[in-house]
Design a protein around this motif. Structure first.
Motif, PDB file in Angstrom:
ATOM      1  N   GLU A 159       0.823  -1.204   0.000  1.00 36.86           N
ATOM      2  CA  GLU A 159       0.000   0.000   0.000  1.00 36.86           C
ATOM      3  C   GLU A 159       0.859   1.256   0.000  1.00 36.86           C
ATOM      4  OE1 GLU A 159      -3.662   0.154   2.468  1.00 36.86           O
ATOM      5  OE2 GLU A 159      -2.761  -1.615   3.426  1.00 36.86           O
ATOM      6  N   THR A 160       0.322   2.305  -0.610  1.00 37.09           N
ATOM      7  CA  THR A 160       0.860   3.650  -0.463  1.00 37.09           C
ATOM      8  C   THR A 160      -0.281   4.536   0.053  1.00 37.09           C
ATOM      9  OG1 THR A 160       0.259   4.396  -2.692  1.00 37.09           O
ATOM     10  CG2 THR A 160       2.378   3.247  -2.438  1.00 37.09           C
ATOM     11  N   ASP A 161       0.009   5.804   0.275  1.00 32.77           N
ATOM     12  CA  ASP A 161      -1.026   6.698   0.780  1.00 32.77           C
ATOM     13  C   ASP A 161      -2.175   6.872  -0.212  1.00 32.77           C
ATOM     14  OD1 ASP A 161       0.378   7.044   3.084  1.00 32.77           O
ATOM     15  OD2 ASP A 161       1.349   8.922   2.441  1.00 32.77           O
ATOM     16  N   SER A 162      -1.886   6.693  -1.501  1.00 33.68           N
ATOM     17  CA  SER A 162      -2.927   6.936  -2.507  1.00 33.68           C
ATOM     18  C   SER A 162      -3.240   5.723  -3.382  1.00 33.68           C
ATOM     19  CB  SER A 162      -2.502   8.099  -3.420  1.00 33.68           C
ATOM     20  OG  SER A 162      -1.268   7.793  -4.061  1.00 33.68           O
ATOM     21  N   GLY A 163      -2.506   4.636  -3.207  1.00 31.54           N
ATOM     22  CA  GLY A 163      -2.737   3.486  -4.069  1.00 31.54           C
ATOM     23  C   GLY A 163      -1.836   2.317  -3.723  1.00 31.54           C
ATOM     24  N   PHE A 164      -1.038   1.882  -4.703  1.00 32.74           N
ATOM     25  CA  PHE A 164      -0.217   0.690  -4.527  1.00 32.74           C
ATOM     26  C   PHE A 164       1.192   0.907  -5.087  1.00 32.74           C
ATOM     27  CE2 PHE A 164      -4.626  -0.570  -5.223  1.00 32.74           C
ATOM     28  CZ  PHE A 164      -4.883  -1.319  -4.085  1.00 32.74           C
ATOM     29  N   ARG A 165       2.127   0.190  -4.513  1.00 28.76           N
ATOM     30  CA  ARG A 165       3.466   0.064  -5.078  1.00 28.76           C
ATOM     31  C   ARG A 165       3.626  -1.383  -5.519  1.00 28.76           C
ATOM     32  NH1 ARG A 165       8.790   1.863  -5.253  1.00 28.76           N
ATOM     33  NH2 ARG A 165      10.361   0.217  -5.018  1.00 28.76           N
ATOM     34  N   GLU A 174      14.203 -14.093 -16.277  1.00 32.12           N
ATOM     35  CA  GLU A 174      15.379 -14.555 -17.001  1.00 32.12           C
ATOM     36  C   GLU A 174      16.641 -13.791 -16.640  1.00 32.12           C
ATOM     37  OE1 GLU A 174      14.591 -14.616 -21.168  1.00 32.12           O
ATOM     38  OE2 GLU A 174      12.936 -16.057 -21.007  1.00 32.12           O
ATOM     39  N   THR A 175      16.534 -12.466 -16.479  1.00 35.17           N
ATOM     40  CA  THR A 175      17.733 -11.651 -16.248  1.00 35.17           C
ATOM     41  C   THR A 175      17.896 -11.239 -14.787  1.00 35.17           C
ATOM     42  OG1 THR A 175      16.604  -9.545 -16.644  1.00 35.17           O
ATOM     43  CG2 THR A 175      17.463 -10.729 -18.574  1.00 35.17           C
ATOM     44  N   GLY A 176      16.808 -11.300 -14.012  1.00 35.63           N
ATOM     45  CA  GLY A 176      16.872 -10.835 -12.628  1.00 35.63           C
ATOM     46  C   GLY A 176      16.707  -9.337 -12.482  1.00 35.63           C
ATOM     47  N   GLU A 177      16.555  -8.608 -13.600  1.00 35.92           N
ATOM     48  CA  GLU A 177      16.375  -7.160 -13.524  1.00 35.92           C
ATOM     49  C   GLU A 177      15.089  -6.830 -12.785  1.00 35.92           C
ATOM     50  OE1 GLU A 177      16.482  -3.214 -16.442  1.00 35.92           O
ATOM     51  OE2 GLU A 177      16.534  -5.243 -17.296  1.00 35.92           O
ATOM     52  N   ARG A 178      15.119  -5.800 -11.952  1.00 32.13           N
ATOM     53  CA  ARG A 178      13.970  -5.453 -11.125  1.00 32.13           C
ATOM     54  C   ARG A 178      13.301  -4.173 -11.611  1.00 32.13           C
ATOM     55  NH1 ARG A 178      13.204  -8.532  -6.909  1.00 32.13           N
ATOM     56  NH2 ARG A 178      14.832  -9.975  -6.283  1.00 32.13           N
ATOM     57  N   TYR A 179      11.984  -4.109 -11.379  1.00 35.18           N
ATOM     58  CA  TYR A 179      11.177  -2.983 -11.822  1.00 35.18           C
ATOM     59  C   TYR A 179      10.239  -2.583 -10.692  1.00 35.18           C
ATOM     60  CZ  TYR A 179      12.680  -5.150 -16.192  1.00 35.18           C
ATOM     61  OH  TYR A 179      13.430  -5.712 -17.185  1.00 35.18           O
ATOM     62  N   ALA A 180       9.776  -1.337 -10.752  1.00 34.21           N
ATOM     63  CA  ALA A 180       8.839  -0.865  -9.732  1.00 34.21           C
ATOM     64  C   ALA A 180       7.890   0.160 -10.332  1.00 34.21           C
ATOM     65  CB  ALA A 180       9.586  -0.259  -8.549  1.00 34.21           C
ATOM     66  N   PHE A 181       6.643   0.093  -9.905  1.00 36.28           N
ATOM     67  CA  PHE A 181       5.618   1.052 -10.303  1.00 36.28           C
ATOM     68  C   PHE A 181       4.864   1.503  -9.060  1.00 36.28           C
ATOM     69  CE2 PHE A 181       6.071  -1.469 -14.142  1.00 36.28           C
ATOM     70  CZ  PHE A 181       5.928  -0.555 -15.170  1.00 36.28           C
ATOM     71  N   THR A 182       4.227   2.659  -9.183  1.00 31.73           N
ATOM     72  CA  THR A 182       3.130   2.993  -8.290  1.00 31.73           C
ATOM     73  C   THR A 182       1.899   3.169  -9.164  1.00 31.73           C
ATOM     74  OG1 THR A 182       3.662   5.358  -8.369  1.00 31.73           O
ATOM     75  CG2 THR A 182       4.555   4.071  -6.521  1.00 31.73           C
ATOM     76  N   ALA A 183       0.736   2.877  -8.584  1.00 33.38           N
ATOM     77  CA  ALA A 183      -0.505   2.941  -9.350  1.00 33.38           C
ATOM     78  C   ALA A 183      -1.645   3.329  -8.430  1.00 33.38           C
ATOM     79  CB  ALA A 183      -0.797   1.591 -10.006  1.00 33.38           C
ATOM     80  N   ASP A 184      -2.591   4.069  -8.976  1.00 35.26           N
ATOM     81  CA  ASP A 184      -3.786   4.406  -8.197  1.00 35.26           C
ATOM     82  C   ASP A 184      -4.641   3.162  -7.966  1.00 35.26           C
ATOM     83  OD1 ASP A 184      -3.060   7.096  -8.200  1.00 35.26           O
ATOM     84  OD2 ASP A 184      -4.173   7.508 -10.040  1.00 35.26           O
ATOM     85  N   PHE A 193       1.845 -12.513  -4.219  1.00 38.40           N
ATOM     86  CA  PHE A 193       2.289 -11.114  -4.210  1.00 38.40           C
ATOM     87  C   PHE A 193       1.297 -10.200  -3.493  1.00 38.40           C
ATOM     88  CE2 PHE A 193       0.317 -11.720  -8.470  1.00 38.40           C
ATOM     89  CZ  PHE A 193      -0.730 -10.811  -8.388  1.00 38.40           C
ATOM     90  N   LEU A 194       0.073 -10.696  -3.245  1.00 36.68           N
ATOM     91  CA  LEU A 194      -0.890  -9.899  -2.487  1.00 36.68           C
ATOM     92  C   LEU A 194      -0.727 -10.085  -0.983  1.00 36.68           C
ATOM     93  CD1 LEU A 194      -4.204 -10.313  -4.547  1.00 36.68           C
ATOM     94  CD2 LEU A 194      -2.646  -8.351  -4.511  1.00 36.68           C
ATOM     95  N   GLY A 195       0.217 -10.915  -0.584  1.00 39.08           N
ATOM     96  CA  GLY A 195       0.439 -11.180   0.835  1.00 39.08           C
ATOM     97  C   GLY A 195       0.552  -9.941   1.693  1.00 39.08           C
ATOM     98  N   PRO A 196       1.325  -8.922   1.265  1.00 38.68           N
ATOM     99  CA  PRO A 196       1.440  -7.723   2.112  1.00 38.68           C
ATOM    100  C   PRO A 196       0.122  -6.982   2.320  1.00 38.68           C
ATOM    101  CG  PRO A 196       3.240  -7.827   0.522  1.00 38.68           C
ATOM    102  CD  PRO A 196       2.282  -8.909   0.140  1.00 38.68           C
ATOM    103  N   LEU A 197      -0.885  -7.247   1.491  1.00 39.88           N
ATOM    104  CA  LEU A 197      -2.177  -6.566   1.629  1.00 39.88           C
ATOM    105  C   LEU A 197      -3.182  -7.364   2.460  1.00 39.88           C
ATOM    106  CD1 LEU A 197      -2.809  -5.346  -2.047  1.00 39.88           C
ATOM    107  CD2 LEU A 197      -1.651  -4.120  -0.204  1.00 39.88           C
ATOM    108  N   CYS A 200      -7.774  -0.578   1.593  1.00 42.57           N
ATOM    109  CA  CYS A 200      -6.696   0.060   0.832  1.00 42.57           C
ATOM    110  C   CYS A 200      -7.151   1.412   0.284  1.00 42.57           C
ATOM    111  CB  CYS A 200      -6.262  -0.821  -0.329  1.00 42.57           C
ATOM    112  SG  CYS A 200      -5.598  -2.429   0.164  1.00 42.57           S
ATOM    113  N   ALA A 201      -6.202   2.311   0.122  1.00 39.97           N
ATOM    114  CA  ALA A 201      -6.517   3.612  -0.452  1.00 39.97           C
ATOM    115  C   ALA A 201      -6.876   3.489  -1.927  1.00 39.97           C
ATOM    116  CB  ALA A 201      -5.327   4.555  -0.274  1.00 39.97           C
TER     117      ALA A 201
END
Length: 449
Positions: free
Chosen positions: A127-133, A140-150, A347-351, A375-376
């Motif tokens: 959770e974030t104050d306005s939505g989700f992270r 395959e590569t292990g590269e990591r990504y991140a978003f925030t979303a309403d 992946f929804l475990g934290p919620l 959730c917000a």
């Protein structure tokens, strides 16, 4: 992190099956900024069951967009036009299209949408104050990504289900129907194959194996714990349960009534389609002409209770429940048509503490496909609420309706029609009574002449 895989979006979708892909297509012409993440490196839809000759169980109009927007560039007909197959399809003269071509159509749409991102396995949603992270990783590569979303739309689909007592034997010779095409070559070299289960997937595997049997010479047996090898309900009046109107009616019932109703509706969404059933019978009939005897057996009311590996293959501990007879059946290959299940994604475990559940531990889902939570941001789900929205929940024909409802929630306006008067049948008493004056007004006046 790449430039396109960081920052904020209005809505983020997790999983790219037909339902979230349809949502991505319907959002393409709106001002909603969206991203859809899929862990696979390229689009794939039920690869293990793309059997030659298998078709969709719904008409091609149940594509990603047509029932919401027939003018969309992402329609199945436009796919045919763009791939110079429109006349070939015209002379094909059938509504149910090959499953392999439907898969190709889905991939074609995914390639045209910038919002679809592959090689992104979502690992955590917080959770974030306005939505989700949302955090993701390239498997395959292990590269990591991140978003925030309403807002978030989860459409990860179901998972093959194998009963716990069979899992120790899983491998090249004991496998779920979802892996059939990948394991078929090995199965064809067996001297005896057993298929367990009597749903559509199991029936398609049986048909495929029957049609190849003469070339390979294996014994084929089909076992199910069900009372018979029954067809799925597919009459025009029965199909009215797969409509927006019935979905709303079912959603408005109390949960106890919904559960009781579902328990009596198995054949509306389980069983074998009539065409597959007929092809199996016709194949057996052809094989039995003259002195022929198909090397084939089928037995209902028979539960496979255990599978044990032997030096020569596998022993299936079986129980014919009506006669209360137990016996052992031997096979070199076992194909499990034991269905699918839908666990809550890890992946929804934290919620978890913020999500509301019913007394049976199931997510509470509103009529608008939103999970009730603290959730917000809003969390929507695709194909995850048979117990709240009825037997049509996994049906491709209702995907456009559900997505039109979700699009309206995301945009705050009706972008696509929310169909209401969709069937001749009334499900609720109030609708039947309220419509009676209108029906009488449409009736022609009587005359004594």
């Amino acid at each position: 992190m790449t430039e396109t895989d960081r920052g904020h979006v209005d809505v983020l979708g997790v999983g790219l099956g037909p339902f979230n892909l349809g949502l991505a297509a319907l959002l393409a012409d709106t001002d909603v900024e969206a991203a859809f993440l899929e862990q696979a490196s390229a689009f794939a839809w039920h690869e293990g069951m793309l059997i030659e000759g298998a078709t969709l169980e719904v008409p091609f109009l149940a594509d990603l967009v047509t029932l919401a927007d027939p003018t969309s560039e992402y329609s199945y007909l436009n796919y045919l036009r763009e791939n110079d197959r429109i006349y070939e399809f015209y002379f094909y003269e059938t509504f149910q299209v090959p499953r392999r071509e439907y898969d190709a159509y889905l991939g074609w749409v995914a390639d045209r949408l910038d919002s679809c991102r592959f090689g992104r396995r979502v690992t955590s949603v917080t959770e974030t104050d306005s939505g989700f992270r949302v955090e993701a990783v390239d498997p395959e590569t292990g590269e990591r990504y991140a978003f925030t979303a309403d807002d978030l739309v989860v459409g990860v689909g179901s998972r093959p289900y194998v009963p716990e007592q069979f899992r120790d034997c899983l491998g090249d010779a004991v496998f779920h129907t979802a892996q059939y095409r990948d394991r078929r070559d090995g199965a064809l070299d067996s001297d005896a194959i057993a298929v367990v289960g009597s749903g559509q997937s199991a029936a398609e595997v049986v048909l495929d194996l029957l049609e190849r049997q003469a070339d390979y010479g294996y014994r084929l047996d089909w076992l199910t714990r069900s009372d018979g090898f029954f067809p799925m309900e597919y009459s025009k009046l029965g199909l009215q349960h797969f409509t927006p109107e019935y979905t709303r009616y079912f959603s408005d019932l109390d949960q106890e009534t919904r559960d009781e109703t579902l328990s009596d509706q198995d054949l509306l969404y389980k069983g074998i389609d009539v065409q597959t059933s007929a092809r199996i019978y016709d194949t057996l009939y052809e094989r039995s002409i003259g002195s022929g005897e198909p090397d084939f057996g089928m037995l209902a009311t028979t539960a496979v209770e255990d599978i044990e590996a032997t030096d020569d293959g596998y022993r299936l501990a079986c129980h014919q429940t009506q006669q209360d007879e137990r016996f052992v059946h031997e096979a070199a290959t076992v194909v499990l048509g034991t269905g699918y299940h839908r666990p809550t994604p890890s992946f929804l475990g934290p919620l978890e503490d913020a999500l509301e559940r019913d007394p049976k531990g199931r997510l509470r889902i509103t009529e608008e496909y939103r999970v009730e939570s603290d959730c917000a941001g809003r969390l929507f789900v695709q194909n995850a609420g048979v117990y709240t929205h009825g037997v049509g929940t996994p049906d491709l024909g209702l995907g456009c309706y559900r997505n039109a409802v979700i699009v309206e929630q995301l945009t705050g306006r009706e972008v696509y029609p929310i169909d209401e008067d969709t069937v001749f049948q009334d499900f609720a008493v109030e609708r039947f009574v309220d419509d009676a004056p209108a029906r009488r007004a449409r009736e022609p006046a009587r005359s004594d002449d």
